[in-house]
Design a protein around this motif. Structure first.
Motif, PDB file in Angstrom:
ATOM      1  N   ALA A  10      45.145   9.033 -28.790  1.00  0.00           N
ATOM      2  CA  ALA A  10      45.380   9.423 -27.399  1.00  0.00           C
ATOM      3  C   ALA A  10      44.324  10.410 -26.918  1.00  0.00           C
ATOM      4  N   LYS A  11      43.946  11.345 -27.771  1.00  0.00           N
ATOM      5  CA  LYS A  11      42.919  12.317 -27.395  1.00  0.00           C
ATOM      6  C   LYS A  11      41.572  11.632 -27.179  1.00  0.00           C
ATOM      7  N   MET A  12      41.244  10.687 -28.055  1.00  0.00           N
ATOM      8  CA  MET A  12      39.986   9.969 -27.914  1.00  0.00           C
ATOM      9  C   MET A  12      39.980   9.118 -26.643  1.00  0.00           C
ATOM     10  N   MET A  13      41.113   8.524 -26.317  1.00  0.00           N
ATOM     11  CA  MET A  13      41.203   7.716 -25.102  1.00  0.00           C
ATOM     12  C   MET A  13      41.042   8.584 -23.857  1.00  0.00           C
ATOM     13  N   ARG A  14      41.653   9.760 -23.864  1.00  0.00           N
ATOM     14  CA  ARG A  14      41.516  10.664 -22.714  1.00  0.00           C
ATOM     15  C   ARG A  14      40.073  11.122 -22.562  1.00  0.00           C
ATOM     16  N   PHE A  15      39.416  11.372 -23.685  1.00  0.00           N
ATOM     17  CA  PHE A  15      38.017  11.799 -23.637  1.00  0.00           C
ATOM     18  C   PHE A  15      37.141  10.671 -23.102  1.00  0.00           C
ATOM     19  N   ALA A  16      37.406   9.448 -23.536  1.00  0.00           N
ATOM     20  CA  ALA A  16      36.639   8.300 -23.047  1.00  0.00           C
ATOM     21  C   ALA A  16      36.853   8.105 -21.551  1.00  0.00           C
ATOM     22  N   GLU A  17      38.075   8.287 -21.090  1.00  0.00           N
ATOM     23  CA  GLU A  17      38.351   8.124 -19.666  1.00  0.00           C
ATOM     24  C   GLU A  17      37.653   9.206 -18.846  1.00  0.00           C
ATOM     25  N   LYS A  18      37.533  10.404 -19.416  1.00  0.00           N
ATOM     26  CA  LYS A  18      36.794  11.472 -18.741  1.00  0.00           C
ATOM     27  C   LYS A  18      35.338  11.066 -18.556  1.00  0.00           C
ATOM     28  N   GLN A  19      34.747  10.469 -19.574  1.00  0.00           N
ATOM     29  CA  GLN A  19      33.366  10.004 -19.470  1.00  0.00           C
ATOM     30  C   GLN A  19      33.245   8.898 -18.424  1.00  0.00           C
ATOM     31  N   ARG A  20      34.171   7.951 -18.458  1.00  0.00           N
ATOM     32  CA  ARG A  20      34.134   6.848 -17.499  1.00  0.00           C
ATOM     33  C   ARG A  20      34.273   7.364 -16.068  1.00  0.00           C
ATOM     34  N   ALA A  21      35.181   8.313 -15.854  1.00  0.00           N
ATOM     35  CA  ALA A  21      35.391   8.855 -14.512  1.00  0.00           C
ATOM     36  C   ALA A  21      34.137   9.565 -14.007  1.00  0.00           C
ATOM     37  N   THR A  22      33.458  10.277 -14.899  1.00  0.00           N
ATOM     38  CA  THR A  22      32.241  10.986 -14.493  1.00  0.00           C
ATOM     39  C   THR A  22      31.120   9.998 -14.194  1.00  0.00           C
ATOM     40  N   LEU A  23      31.021   8.937 -14.984  1.00  0.00           N
ATOM     41  CA  LEU A  23      30.044   7.883 -14.696  1.00  0.00           C
ATOM     42  C   LEU A  23      30.338   7.233 -13.343  1.00  0.00           C
ATOM     43  N   ARG A  24      31.610   7.004 -13.073  1.00  0.00           N
ATOM     44  CA  ARG A  24      31.994   6.404 -11.790  1.00  0.00           C
ATOM     45  C   ARG A  24      31.591   7.316 -10.631  1.00  0.00           C
ATOM     46  N   GLN A  25      31.802   8.615 -10.795  1.00  0.00           N
ATOM     47  CA  GLN A  25      31.428   9.571  -9.753  1.00  0.00           C
ATOM     48  C   GLN A  25      29.913   9.612  -9.563  1.00  0.00           C
ATOM     49  N   ALA A  26      29.179   9.515 -10.676  1.00  0.00           N
ATOM     50  CA  ALA A  26      27.717   9.516 -10.584  1.00  0.00           C
ATOM     51  C   ALA A  26      27.230   8.277  -9.834  1.00  0.00           C
ATOM     52  N   GLN A  27      27.845   7.143 -10.097  1.00  0.00           N
ATOM     53  CA  GLN A  27      27.469   5.933  -9.373  1.00  0.00           C
ATOM     54  C   GLN A  27      27.809   6.053  -7.889  1.00  0.00           C
ATOM     55  N   ALA A  28      28.931   6.680  -7.584  1.00  0.00           N
ATOM     56  CA  ALA A  28      29.309   6.876  -6.187  1.00  0.00           C
ATOM     57  C   ALA A  28      28.297   7.758  -5.462  1.00  0.00           C
ATOM     58  N   ALA A  29      27.609   8.619  -6.233  1.00  0.00           N
ATOM     59  CA  ALA A  29      26.580   9.486  -5.661  1.00  0.00           C
ATOM     60  C   ALA A  29      25.219   8.795  -5.599  1.00  0.00           C
ATOM     61  N   GLY A  30      25.149   7.533  -6.081  1.00  0.00           N
ATOM     62  CA  GLY A  30      23.913   6.771  -5.978  1.00  0.00           C
ATOM     63  C   GLY A  30      23.134   6.609  -7.257  1.00  0.00           C
ATOM     64  N   TRP A  31      23.675   7.065  -8.392  1.00  0.00           N
ATOM     65  CA  TRP A  31      22.949   7.009  -9.664  1.00  0.00           C
ATOM     66  C   TRP A  31      23.322   5.741 -10.423  1.00  0.00           C
ATOM     67  N   MET A  32      22.315   4.971 -10.834  1.00  0.00           N
ATOM     68  CA  MET A  32      22.514   3.770 -11.647  1.00  0.00           C
ATOM     69  C   MET A  32      23.504   2.797 -11.000  1.00  0.00           C
ATOM     70  N   VAL A  33      23.434   2.664  -9.689  1.00  0.00           N
ATOM     71  CA  VAL A  33      24.409   1.826  -8.988  1.00  0.00           C
ATOM     72  C   VAL A  33      24.209   0.341  -9.265  1.00  0.00           C
ATOM     73  N   GLU A  34      23.029  -0.019  -9.758  1.00  0.00           N
ATOM     74  CA  GLU A  34      22.755  -1.432 -10.010  1.00  0.00           C
ATOM     75  C   GLU A  34      23.352  -1.919 -11.326  1.00  0.00           C
ATOM     76  N   VAL A  35      23.938  -1.005 -12.115  1.00  0.00           N
ATOM     77  CA  VAL A  35      24.476  -1.357 -13.431  1.00  0.00           C
ATOM     78  C   VAL A  35      26.000  -1.422 -13.363  1.00  0.00           C
ATOM     79  N   ASP A  36      26.565  -2.477 -13.934  1.00  0.00           N
ATOM     80  CA  ASP A  36      28.015  -2.608 -14.028  1.00  0.00           C
ATOM     81  C   ASP A  36      28.598  -1.407 -14.768  1.00  0.00           C
ATOM     82  N   LEU A  37      29.711  -0.869 -14.276  1.00  0.00           N
ATOM     83  CA  LEU A  37      30.281   0.347 -14.854  1.00  0.00           C
ATOM     84  C   LEU A  37      30.644   0.168 -16.323  1.00  0.00           C
TER      85      LEU A  37
END
Length: 223
Positions: A135-162
């Protein structure tokens, strides 16, 4: 056990146990053994000998070596998550900078705590991981995914599938951390694995994290 017997069963560098918390003493000594000799050298019997307790004593806390590794891994995950979250909080609100801070803190922690990191990645632990550790590892992975999603929303690496971006980020992060925390690789690669070179590793492993957050958008526009 006599003083002489106790001294003879405790090799140089080991820490004898003095009526404290045996569980913590076992974990601390296990980390020392893994850091110096690798996970393969770890055994409950040897830890008991090093701490000057009976061979049966560790069984009150850990029935098997895997149980001990799992406890060491769970403690390591807690520390790793705390280190990365602290670094991200201090980096400000920019999601790309948060990713960079996460990567730097992750690699720095793996570099400074190789025993805990290797316990987290050990196949025995992964195969028999407790629900709490998973569960801890899953929460940590989701934190990374959420931050990547936010970075893409800001225009970073938008051409790459999440999903692909998440795979690339995690694979690069875990691969780099595995190398700099492994005793053999540290010996082979030398100074580049030193703590003060983590920034250089991040620069090379994640080059586009130092580019403009709008890099992906600009590239797509030019295309």
């Amino acid at each position: 056990m006599s003083t002489l017997d106790r001294e003879s069963c405790c090799p140089s560098g080991a820490r004898r146990y003095h009526h404290g918390n045996l569980r913590d003493a076992l974990l601390e000594r296990a980390a020392e053994v893994i850091g110096a000799e690798g996970i393969e050298a770890l055994s409950l019997r040897a830890l008991a000998r090093d701490l000057g307790v009976s061979h049966a004593a560790p069984g009150r806390h850990f029935q098997t070596r895997t149980d001990l590794l799992a406890a060491l891994a769970e403690d390591g995950v807690d520390r790793l998550i705390a280190a990365t979250e602290s670094a991200m909080a201090a980096s400000g609100g920019d999601p790309v900078e948060q990713l960079r801070s996460l990567a730097s803190a992750y690699l720095q922690w793996a570099n400074e705590h190789p025993a805990h990191y290797n316990a987290v990645r050990n196949p025995e632990v992964v195969r028999c991981a407790s629900p709490g550790l998973k569960a801890k590892m899953m929460r940590f992975a989701e934190k990374q995914r959420a931050t990547l999603r936010q970075a893409q929303a800001a225009g970073w690496m938008v051409e790459v599938d999440l999903d692909l971006l998440m795979f690339q980020f995690v694979a690069t992060l875990v691969g780099s951390a595995t190398v700099i925390s492994d005793p053999l690789y540290r010996e082979v690669l030398g100074p580049i694995c030193a703590p003060d070179r983590v920034g250089d590793i991040v620069e090379r492993a994640f080059p586009r994290m130092t580019a403009s957050p709008r890099f992906g958008e600009q590239a797509r526009t030019r295309g």
